[in-house]
Design a protein around this motif. Structure first.
Motif, PDB file in Angstrom:
ATOM      1  N   PRO A 177     -70.490 -12.719 -69.156  1.00 14.99           N
ATOM      2  CA  PRO A 177     -70.317 -11.316 -69.554  1.00 14.99           C
ATOM      3  C   PRO A 177     -68.860 -10.862 -69.454  1.00 14.99           C
ATOM      4  N   ASP A 178     -68.540  -9.791 -70.180  1.00 15.32           N
ATOM      5  CA  ASP A 178     -67.205  -9.195 -70.117  1.00 15.32           C
ATOM      6  C   ASP A 178     -67.057  -8.296 -68.901  1.00 15.32           C
ATOM      7  N   VAL A 179     -68.185  -7.756 -68.407  1.00 15.21           N
ATOM      8  CA  VAL A 179     -68.186  -6.737 -67.356  1.00 15.21           C
ATOM      9  C   VAL A 179     -69.043  -7.214 -66.193  1.00 15.21           C
ATOM     10  N   LEU A 180     -68.544  -7.033 -64.978  1.00 14.91           N
ATOM     11  CA  LEU A 180     -69.322  -7.330 -63.779  1.00 14.91           C
ATOM     12  C   LEU A 180     -69.444  -6.064 -62.938  1.00 14.91           C
ATOM     13  N   ILE A 181     -70.664  -5.757 -62.515  1.00 12.58           N
ATOM     14  CA  ILE A 181     -70.918  -4.664 -61.581  1.00 12.58           C
ATOM     15  C   ILE A 181     -71.572  -5.282 -60.350  1.00 12.58           C
ATOM     16  N   LEU A 182     -70.889  -5.178 -59.214  1.00 20.51           N
ATOM     17  CA  LEU A 182     -71.281  -5.884 -57.995  1.00 20.51           C
ATOM     18  C   LEU A 182     -71.483  -4.873 -56.882  1.00 20.51           C
ATOM     19  N   ASP A 183     -72.686  -4.824 -56.342  1.00 21.47           N
ATOM     20  CA  ASP A 183     -73.015  -3.852 -55.298  1.00 21.47           C
ATOM     21  C   ASP A 183     -72.858  -4.503 -53.931  1.00 21.47           C
ATOM     22  N   GLU A 184     -71.767  -4.162 -53.249  1.00 28.31           N
ATOM     23  CA  GLU A 184     -71.441  -4.685 -51.914  1.00 28.31           C
ATOM     24  C   GLU A 184     -71.569  -6.209 -51.874  1.00 28.31           C
ATOM     25  N   PRO A 185     -70.761  -6.933 -52.642  1.00 29.75           N
ATOM     26  CA  PRO A 185     -70.911  -8.386 -52.746  1.00 29.75           C
ATOM     27  C   PRO A 185     -70.622  -9.157 -51.471  1.00 29.75           C
ATOM     28  N   THR A 186     -69.927  -8.546 -50.490  1.00 31.97           N
ATOM     29  CA  THR A 186     -69.633  -9.266 -49.248  1.00 31.97           C
ATOM     30  C   THR A 186     -70.488  -8.782 -48.075  1.00 31.97           C
ATOM     31  N   ILE A 210     -64.253  -5.493 -63.656  1.00 25.27           N
ATOM     32  CA  ILE A 210     -65.136  -5.548 -62.483  1.00 25.27           C
ATOM     33  C   ILE A 210     -65.170  -4.194 -61.791  1.00 25.27           C
ATOM     34  N   LEU A 211     -66.378  -3.751 -61.460  1.00 20.56           N
ATOM     35  CA  LEU A 211     -66.593  -2.602 -60.581  1.00 20.56           C
ATOM     36  C   LEU A 211     -67.411  -3.083 -59.403  1.00 20.56           C
ATOM     37  N   LEU A 212     -66.867  -2.959 -58.197  1.00 20.79           N
ATOM     38  CA  LEU A 212     -67.592  -3.398 -57.004  1.00 20.79           C
ATOM     39  C   LEU A 212     -67.655  -2.262 -56.005  1.00 20.79           C
ATOM     40  N   SER A 213     -68.818  -2.098 -55.395  1.00 19.32           N
ATOM     41  CA  SER A 213     -68.965  -1.040 -54.394  1.00 19.32           C
ATOM     42  C   SER A 213     -68.706  -1.608 -53.012  1.00 19.32           C
ATOM     43  N   THR A 214     -68.199  -0.757 -52.134  1.00 22.53           N
ATOM     44  CA  THR A 214     -67.912  -1.181 -50.776  1.00 22.53           C
ATOM     45  C   THR A 214     -67.694   0.046 -49.896  1.00 22.53           C
ATOM     46  N   HIS A 215     -67.828  -0.122 -48.599  1.00 23.48           N
ATOM     47  CA  HIS A 215     -67.312   0.860 -47.654  1.00 23.48           C
ATOM     48  C   HIS A 215     -66.417   0.148 -46.647  1.00 23.48           C
ATOM     49  N   ILE A 216     -65.894  -1.027 -47.064  1.00 21.97           N
ATOM     50  CA  ILE A 216     -64.957  -1.801 -46.255  1.00 21.97           C
ATOM     51  C   ILE A 216     -63.579  -1.671 -46.894  1.00 21.97           C
ATOM     52  N   LEU A 217     -62.649  -1.071 -46.195  1.00 20.72           N
ATOM     53  CA  LEU A 217     -61.376  -0.724 -46.805  1.00 20.72           C
ATOM     54  C   LEU A 217     -60.552  -1.936 -47.201  1.00 20.72           C
ATOM     55  N   GLN A 218     -60.707  -3.053 -46.492  1.00 22.48           N
ATOM     56  CA  GLN A 218     -59.943  -4.238 -46.858  1.00 22.48           C
ATOM     57  C   GLN A 218     -60.310  -4.761 -48.245  1.00 22.48           C
ATOM     58  N   GLU A 219     -61.529  -4.462 -48.703  1.00 21.50           N
ATOM     59  CA  GLU A 219     -61.923  -4.897 -50.043  1.00 21.50           C
ATOM     60  C   GLU A 219     -60.976  -4.299 -51.085  1.00 21.50           C
ATOM     61  N   VAL A 220     -60.595  -3.054 -50.858  1.00 20.13           N
ATOM     62  CA  VAL A 220     -59.703  -2.373 -51.805  1.00 20.13           C
ATOM     63  C   VAL A 220     -58.349  -3.068 -51.830  1.00 20.13           C
ATOM     64  N   GLN A 221     -57.791  -3.281 -50.654  1.00 19.97           N
ATOM     65  CA  GLN A 221     -56.459  -3.862 -50.567  1.00 19.97           C
ATOM     66  C   GLN A 221     -56.441  -5.313 -51.007  1.00 19.97           C
ATOM     67  N   ALA A 222     -57.548  -6.034 -50.810  1.00 22.59           N
ATOM     68  CA  ALA A 222     -57.584  -7.463 -51.103  1.00 22.59           C
ATOM     69  C   ALA A 222     -57.841  -7.770 -52.570  1.00 22.59           C
ATOM     70  N   MET A 223     -58.549  -6.877 -53.284  1.00 20.95           N
ATOM     71  CA  MET A 223     -59.022  -7.265 -54.610  1.00 20.95           C
ATOM     72  C   MET A 223     -58.755  -6.283 -55.730  1.00 20.95           C
ATOM     73  N   CYS A 224     -58.498  -5.014 -55.449  1.00 22.36           N
ATOM     74  CA  CYS A 224     -58.657  -3.988 -56.481  1.00 22.36           C
ATOM     75  C   CYS A 224     -57.338  -3.333 -56.883  1.00 22.36           C
ATOM     76  N   ASN A 225     -57.256  -2.925 -58.157  1.00 30.92           N
ATOM     77  CA  ASN A 225     -56.110  -2.161 -58.643  1.00 30.92           C
ATOM     78  C   ASN A 225     -56.505  -0.743 -59.037  1.00 30.92           C
ATOM     79  N   ARG A 226     -57.730  -0.351 -58.687  1.00 27.09           N
ATOM     80  CA  ARG A 226     -58.236   0.982 -59.023  1.00 27.09           C
ATOM     81  C   ARG A 226     -59.254   1.373 -57.960  1.00 27.09           C
ATOM     82  N   VAL A 227     -59.317   2.652 -57.628  1.00 26.77           N
ATOM     83  CA  VAL A 227     -60.259   3.158 -56.637  1.00 26.77           C
ATOM     84  C   VAL A 227     -60.993   4.365 -57.211  1.00 26.77           C
TER      85      VAL A 227
END
Length: 265
Positions: A177-186, A210-227
């Motif tokens: 797929p072109d799009v991934l939606i991941l609900d708390e993958p870790t 990719i859109l991934l949900s999290t409440h772990i702040l390191q996920e943002v810093q480790a993987m994401c360019n948008r919040v």
């Protein structure tokens, strides 16, 4: 700081759809999404768009409405108001076409414990209309991407949480797929498994939206360019990680400031 109103003003086009300032296609779009259960609003008037090639964190405390919004985006739930689009396809009226572009990993993935990982991928491939040589090629690809070769013939019920998460990711990737939606993958993984999943998502983010949900702040810093920040069913922030921390460098305090909840460090 980019607030909800700032984001809406900057992204709304004349026809009411999220505008794309860079020229990239908007692959994930939420248009005033709300979901009501009686008098309770799980989400209310959530609007944002994720452009092609972005890896976006859907951030918020437990119970903020992240999973509900993701289910609305994927067409798993019908919205009370508003609509969602995947790759330009309305997920209420054109869900099958949208699903061809979408890989979805819910918080508790669709795994059958008595099946082997190989059997499950074959089953999902056939359900998606993939067969023959194409299915063999796609299975070989996702087995390699998700490092499943050592357990591919083992029953899923015998696998560790980390390997089950990889199997879930493999089925979401099976149709390329072109799009991934991941609900708390870790969620629920040990530190080594978390590092492996983050590495895999970073690599996938080079080619996919990719859109991934999290409440772990390191996920943002480790993987994401948008919040995209949500709290109590409402959006409270939409922007880059740098914009999120501009006024408050301590991301944990920024999380608490926006939600009143403590983040998981």
């Amino acid at each position: 700081m980019t607030t909800l109103s700032d984001s809406a003003n900057s992204q709304a086009s004349q026809d009411g759809s999220p505008a794309d300032q860079s020229g990239s296609q908007a692959m994930i779009e939420a248009h005033d999404l709300s979901k009501f259960y009686g008098n309770f609003a799980a989400t209310r008037n959530v609007s944002f768009s994720i452009k092609q090639g972005e890896v976006a964190a859907f951030l918020g405390p437990n119970g903020a409405g992240k999973s509900t919004t993701m289910k609305l985006l994927t067409g798993y739930l019908a919205p009370s108001t508003g609509y969602a689009s995947i790759a330009g396809h309305n997920m209420a009226s054109d869900r099958i076409a949208g699903a061809k572009h979408l890989g979805y990993l819910p918080e508790n993935g669709p795994l059958y414990p008595d099946m082997s990982a190989h059997s499950l991928l074959t089953f999902f491939g056939n359900a998606r209309g993939i067969s023959g040589r194409r299915l063999e090629e796609r299975m070989e690809s996702v087995i390699g991407t998700c490092n499943l070769a050592s357990v591919i013939r083992k029953p899923i019920g015998k696998l560790s949480k980390g390997f089950r998460q990889r199997v879930g990711m493999a089925q979401a990737l099976l149709h390329d797929p072109d799009v991934l939606i991941l609900d708390e993958p870790t969620a629920g993984l040990d530190p080594n498994q978390i590092r492996e999943v983050r590495k895999m998502i970073r690599e996938l983010g080079e080619k996919k939206t990719i859109l991934l949900s999290t409440h772990i702040l390191q996920e943002v810093q480790a993987m994401c360019n948008r919040v995209v920040f949500i709290n109590e069913g409402r959006m409270v922030f939409d922007g880059t990680p740098a914009e999120l921390t501009r006024q408050q460098p301590d991301l944990d305090h920024r999380f608490h400031e926006l939600t009143g909840a403590e983040a998981i460090l």
